[in-house]
Design a protein around this motif. Structure first.
Motif, PDB file in Angstrom:
ATOM      1  N   ARG A 114     138.272  94.969 -27.409  1.00  0.00           N
ATOM      2  CA  ARG A 114     138.741  94.245 -26.226  1.00  0.00           C
ATOM      3  C   ARG A 114     139.532  92.992 -26.646  1.00  0.00           C
ATOM      4  O   ARG A 114     140.577  92.703 -26.080  1.00  0.00           O
ATOM      5  CB  ARG A 114     137.559  93.819 -25.335  1.00  0.00           C
ATOM      6  N   PHE A 119     144.914  93.642 -23.138  1.00  0.00           N
ATOM      7  CA  PHE A 119     145.530  92.467 -22.534  1.00  0.00           C
ATOM      8  C   PHE A 119     144.470  91.458 -22.109  1.00  0.00           C
ATOM      9  O   PHE A 119     144.567  90.268 -22.391  1.00  0.00           O
ATOM     10  CB  PHE A 119     146.377  92.894 -21.327  1.00  0.00           C
ATOM     11  N   ALA A 120     143.435  91.973 -21.431  1.00  0.00           N
ATOM     12  CA  ALA A 120     142.406  91.074 -20.891  1.00  0.00           C
ATOM     13  C   ALA A 120     141.746  90.274 -22.020  1.00  0.00           C
ATOM     14  O   ALA A 120     141.560  89.059 -21.904  1.00  0.00           O
ATOM     15  CB  ALA A 120     141.359  91.875 -20.127  1.00  0.00           C
ATOM     16  N   PHE A 132     134.188  86.260 -21.372  1.00  0.00           N
ATOM     17  CA  PHE A 132     134.361  86.452 -19.924  1.00  0.00           C
ATOM     18  C   PHE A 132     134.659  87.903 -19.590  1.00  0.00           C
ATOM     19  O   PHE A 132     134.246  88.421 -18.565  1.00  0.00           O
ATOM     20  CB  PHE A 132     135.507  85.552 -19.444  1.00  0.00           C
ATOM     21  N   VAL A 133     135.414  88.566 -20.464  1.00  0.00           N
ATOM     22  CA  VAL A 133     135.755  89.970 -20.222  1.00  0.00           C
ATOM     23  C   VAL A 133     135.129  90.880 -21.286  1.00  0.00           C
ATOM     24  O   VAL A 133     135.641  91.950 -21.596  1.00  0.00           O
ATOM     25  CB  VAL A 133     137.286  90.195 -20.179  1.00  0.00           C
ATOM     26  N   GLY A 134     133.997  90.436 -21.846  1.00  0.00           N
ATOM     27  CA  GLY A 134     133.286  91.276 -22.816  1.00  0.00           C
ATOM     28  C   GLY A 134     134.023  91.448 -24.130  1.00  0.00           C
ATOM     29  O   GLY A 134     133.927  92.482 -24.774  1.00  0.00           O
TER      30      GLY A 134
ATOM     31  N   SER B 143     128.887  91.138 -18.561  1.00  0.00           N
ATOM     32  CA  SER B 143     129.705  89.935 -18.754  1.00  0.00           C
ATOM     33  C   SER B 143     130.079  89.403 -17.371  1.00  0.00           C
ATOM     34  O   SER B 143     129.877  90.084 -16.365  1.00  0.00           O
ATOM     35  CB  SER B 143     131.008  90.228 -19.489  1.00  0.00           C
ATOM     36  N   ALA B 144     130.676  88.222 -17.368  1.00  0.00           N
ATOM     37  CA  ALA B 144     131.119  87.628 -16.104  1.00  0.00           C
ATOM     38  C   ALA B 144     131.991  88.606 -15.325  1.00  0.00           C
ATOM     39  O   ALA B 144     131.849  88.772 -14.114  1.00  0.00           O
ATOM     40  CB  ALA B 144     131.877  86.335 -16.385  1.00  0.00           C
ATOM     41  N   SER B 145     132.868  89.294 -16.053  1.00  0.00           N
ATOM     42  CA  SER B 145     133.807  90.191 -15.365  1.00  0.00           C
ATOM     43  C   SER B 145     133.075  91.342 -14.663  1.00  0.00           C
ATOM     44  O   SER B 145     133.548  91.863 -13.660  1.00  0.00           O
ATOM     45  CB  SER B 145     134.843  90.736 -16.346  1.00  0.00           C
ATOM     46  N   ASP B 146     131.919  91.735 -15.212  1.00  0.00           N
ATOM     47  CA  ASP B 146     131.182  92.822 -14.573  1.00  0.00           C
ATOM     48  C   ASP B 146     130.651  92.409 -13.187  1.00  0.00           C
ATOM     49  O   ASP B 146     130.674  93.183 -12.244  1.00  0.00           O
ATOM     50  CB  ASP B 146     130.015  93.273 -15.458  1.00  0.00           C
ATOM     51  N   ILE B 211     143.744  97.529 -16.965  1.00  0.00           N
ATOM     52  CA  ILE B 211     143.345  96.724 -18.123  1.00  0.00           C
ATOM     53  C   ILE B 211     141.851  96.448 -18.105  1.00  0.00           C
ATOM     54  O   ILE B 211     141.361  95.551 -18.775  1.00  0.00           O
ATOM     55  CB  ILE B 211     144.109  95.383 -18.181  1.00  0.00           C
TER      56      ILE B 211
END
Lengths: 519, 253
Positions: A114, A119-120, A132-134, B143-146, B211
């Motif tokens: 990741r 991108f994230a 934040f996005v793992g 995670s936060a995004s989850d 993404i």
């Protein structure tokens, strides 16, 4: 028995609350330069150190893997962190370490994917909050954590059965281990064994002369027991069948009793067969370390030997991961097999051969020979979830059971959620059958031991039959830790061996039995 | 044309390009990367038709998830079915009444089920969110995004329900705006705040789709563990790069 904390068994399986870091200390020995070099892998300045420029190399290798393996590329993207797999791994159940949850194990490398390939991850990485996005930064600490936890996975695929997207942690583990090997962190156990298979012919390093001796000894043993001369031929050109079997079958208990079983079945069926000294090993540790070329080179020995000996068929003995590689990959890696007899499956499993003999009623069976035992059967992970024995989907479950029931009167299955494709790994598969991982092996055996113990208590089962050399060795070692005895694990063909009455096997045999007892 | 409408026209086009371009890009990647080895999780189908059935069963009933965890399955399945019903309900905003299947979309059943779906979607999402907080294992892997992704979709559902039950929007004008996008003839967008919140969140979801883990939708069909036929002994499976290796040493000849 060395001292380890043995997990408690319960009447019903219990999913533990997570205990962070519970197994962080567990890691197998790292391969020294000698063993790394023998495999063509690089080494750091000292054993256990990473090579110079490891970080760039890691990312380069990961990119290469993503481009070569659709499984890895897709699995890196599709996990939604639903948690379906979190309570499915025997190592998690046995250790409570959250990093032994399949998703968390995958995440060790998914975080890196990741961070550097999406991108994230790149975006939030630049903001300094990749988590934040793992995503996460690739650090030496992260690499060491991977080494530890990717060697707490037996590549058994139980998680993949339950994943809504078919994500198979074994694929991730294999990719990770291969990358680790290439930055100086190969595993000693596997890397030490693989070169032996090429130099000598088997994982044990049992040379031809010793092997010939062993087989001769087994012939004598069968003759003493039955009065019938049953041959175990070695390197015989022109034999019809090449038997490729795990080398543990040549000396370890209860494996060797299984080997004598194959020999008796072949004898009774009247086929000509041989073992090859150069291919005297079914195991293929190339699978464990996730290296395609290593797996291919090991497979090609069998091709070379099949050609040299001029056989028409190849049959594999009782071994789980070996059958996975043989069944799924032998054709890919060492095929095409156009020079063999196309009327038989290539390769064939010994159970398919024996089952066919039983179906055709050409074996003389006395089931009562096994009446002192009440059996249950342990489905090996690689046979249950990664291959097939027999014609139909799922016949990998029925075939061994039918063979057992054909030679034994007393059989009970363990609870349904612990068998068939939901079977629990023995705890020692996937390249973990080494003493430096003993604690992990004992703890990982918990769910299987629990199911067995309960079946012993409820159904009066006395023995568990298996069709995998690693399962057999692992159980022999861990059964005592759970209050059972090592001889409670038996080979399926050991049961066949006991029940089969060979032509000419009569009073003479009984006499020699008596002689043995009085001796 | 209002400034607001112009901004949304641009946002819609960008979002649609990112969504479809991004997914197409990923799908082509998944197709391009070879599967060098046979790795179906067995028991696996021995025919192509069997594989289609296996995937169908997974997609429609979430078979593996059902076996894994009944709670996750019930909330997840309710959510996804609701999403599908809501999708059908919304079709009447994006297709012309002249299209032959208009009656299939614009009828009492689809429309009222679409309404209920808004509520059941929230129920499903609330269950999934609760599981993320309450189960220690799931909390550990989140995670936060989850969390935010669930909250985002809950926001979409809530604002959608509010448009239906609390503050109606000018639905005729909304449809004119949408049809204008198709015809490259931009129209004004109603400026109701709840509608704008609803649309903004939907556009954001579309943009992050290619993404993020939302790729599970197309990815599901590409897992070799599920889409391969179990026939390695009958049919030789060889990837292009595997064939290259063979060619180099000639040992398979």
């Amino acid at each position: 028995m060395a001292d380890y904390e043995i997990p408690e068994t319960h009447e019903f399986p219990i999913i533990p609350s997570i205990m962070e870091g519970a197994m962080a200390h567990s890691a197998p020995f790292v391969a020294s330069e000698e063993f790394q070099t023998a495999m063509g892998f690089p080494s750091g300045a000292e054993t256990g150190q990473l090579i110079d420029g490891w970080k760039e190399k890691f990312l380069e290798l990961l990119e290469e893997k993503l481009g070569k393996y659709r499984s890895l590329q897709v699995f890196m993207d599709t996990c939604v962190k639903c948690g379906a797999c979190t309570d499915k791994c025997h190592y998690f159940i046995g250790t409570a370490d959250p990093k032994n949850m399949p998703v968390a194990r995958q995440d060790l490398i998914r975080k890196i994917y990741r961070r550097y390939f999406t991108f994230a991850g790149k975006f939030f990485g630049k903001l300094g909050i990749p988590g934040f996005v793992g995503a996460a930064e690739l650090t030496e600490e992260a690499v060491r954590e991977m080494y530890s936890y990717y060697h707490q996975c037996s590549e058994c695929r139980r998680c993949a059965v339950f994943c809504p997207f078919g994500i198979d942690t074994a694929e991730v583990t294999m990719a990770a281990r291969d990358i680790l090997s290439m930055i100086g962190m190969g595993q000693k156990y596997s890397n030490q064994i693989i070169p032996k298979i090429h130099k000598i012919g088997n994982n044990l390093g049992l040379p031809e002369a010793a092997l010939a001796d062993t087989l001769e000894g087994l012939e004598e043993e069968i003759e003493d027991e039955t009065g019938v001369k049953v041959r175990l031929p070695l390197d015989e050109k022109g034999a019809d069948i090449l038997l490729v079997t795990p080398s543990a079958d040549f000396f370890a208990e209860p494996h060797v009793d299984g080997l004598m079983g194959y020999a008796k079945v072949f004898h009774a069926a009247g086929v000509s067969w041989t073992i090859s000294s150069l291919a005297s090993e079914a195991a293929n540790f190339g699978l464990f370390i996730g290296n395609y070329e290593a797996m291919r080179n090991i497979s090609l020995r069998i091709r070379d030997e099949a050609k040299r000996l001029g056989v028409k068929r190849i049959i594999f003995g009782e071994c789980g991961h070996a059958w996975r590689v043989a069944y799924n990959h032998l054709n890919t890696l060492a095929g095409p097999w156009d020079f063999l007899d196309q009327n038989y499956p290539i390769p064939q499993h010994i159970l398919e051969f024996t089952k066919d003999c039983l179906d055709r009623d050409i074996l003389n069976i006395d089931k009562s020979e096994n009446d002192h035992m009440t059996l249950t059967f342990h489905d090996s992970c690689n046979i249950a979830r990664a291959s097939r024995i027999g014609e139909e989907p799922g016949s990998q479950f029925t075939t061994p059971r039918e063979v057992i029931k054909a030679v034994c009167n007393n059989f009970h299955d363990m609870p349904i959620e612990t068998i068939h494709d939901q079977t629990f790994c023995c705890g020692g598969g996937g390249g973990l059958l080494t003493d430096d991982l003993m604690e992990l092996r004992i703890k990982g055996a918990l769910p299987r031991m629990e199911a067995l113990k309960n079946t012993v208590a409820e159904k009066g089962v006395t023995h568990m039959a298996a069709i995998c050399a690693i399962c057999k060795s692992q159980f022999t070692k861990v059964l005592p830790y759970y209050g059972m005895t090592m001889d409670q694990i038996v080979s399926v063909h050991q049961l066949v061996s006991s029940a089969i009455i060979l032509e000419g096997q009569g009073e003479e045999a009984e006499e020699s039995d008596d002689a043995e007892e009085s001796a | 044309m209002t400034v607001l409408s112009i901004i949304y026209v641009v946002l819609f086009y960008v979002a649609i390009i990112v969504l479809f371009g991004g997914i197409a890009n990923k799908v082509m990647l998944y197709k391009r990367v070879p599967a060098p080895l046979k790795i179906p999780v067995t028991p696996a189908p021995i025919t192509r038709g069997g594989v289609v059935y296996r995937l169908f069963y997974e997609v429609v009933f979430f078979n593996s998830l059902f076996r894994a965890s009944k709670w996750t399955w019930i909330f997840g399945w309710i959510f996804h079915v609701s999403l599908l019903l809501a999708f059908f309900r919304h079709l009447r905003y994006v297709i012309s009444p002249d299209v032959f299947f208009w009656p299939l979309v614009n009828n009492q059943i689809v429309q009222s089920f679409g309404h209920y779906a808004g509520f059941t979607m929230l129920l499903g999402l609330a269950g999934l969110l609760a599981r993320r907080f309450l189960v220690d294992r799931v909390r550990y892997i989140s995670s936060a995004s989850d969390y935010l992704m669930l909250i985002l979709i809950m926001g979409i559902a809530t604002s959608g329900l509010m448009i239906v039950y609390v503050a109606h929007t000018d639905i005729i004008q909304l449809k004119a705006f949408i049809m204008g996008l198709f015809l490259a003839d931009p129209q004004n967008l109603p400026s109701d705040p709840i509608l704008l919140v609803h649309l903004t969140m939907v556009l954001f979801l579309a943009v992050i789709f290619p993404i993020s883990k939302l790729l599970h939708a197309p990815g599901l069909f590409f897992a070799p563990t599920r889409n391969q036929v179990d026939n390695p002994r009958e049919k030789r499976h060889l990837s292009a790069w595997g064939a290259e290796i063979e060619k180099k040493d000639g040992r398979n000849a």
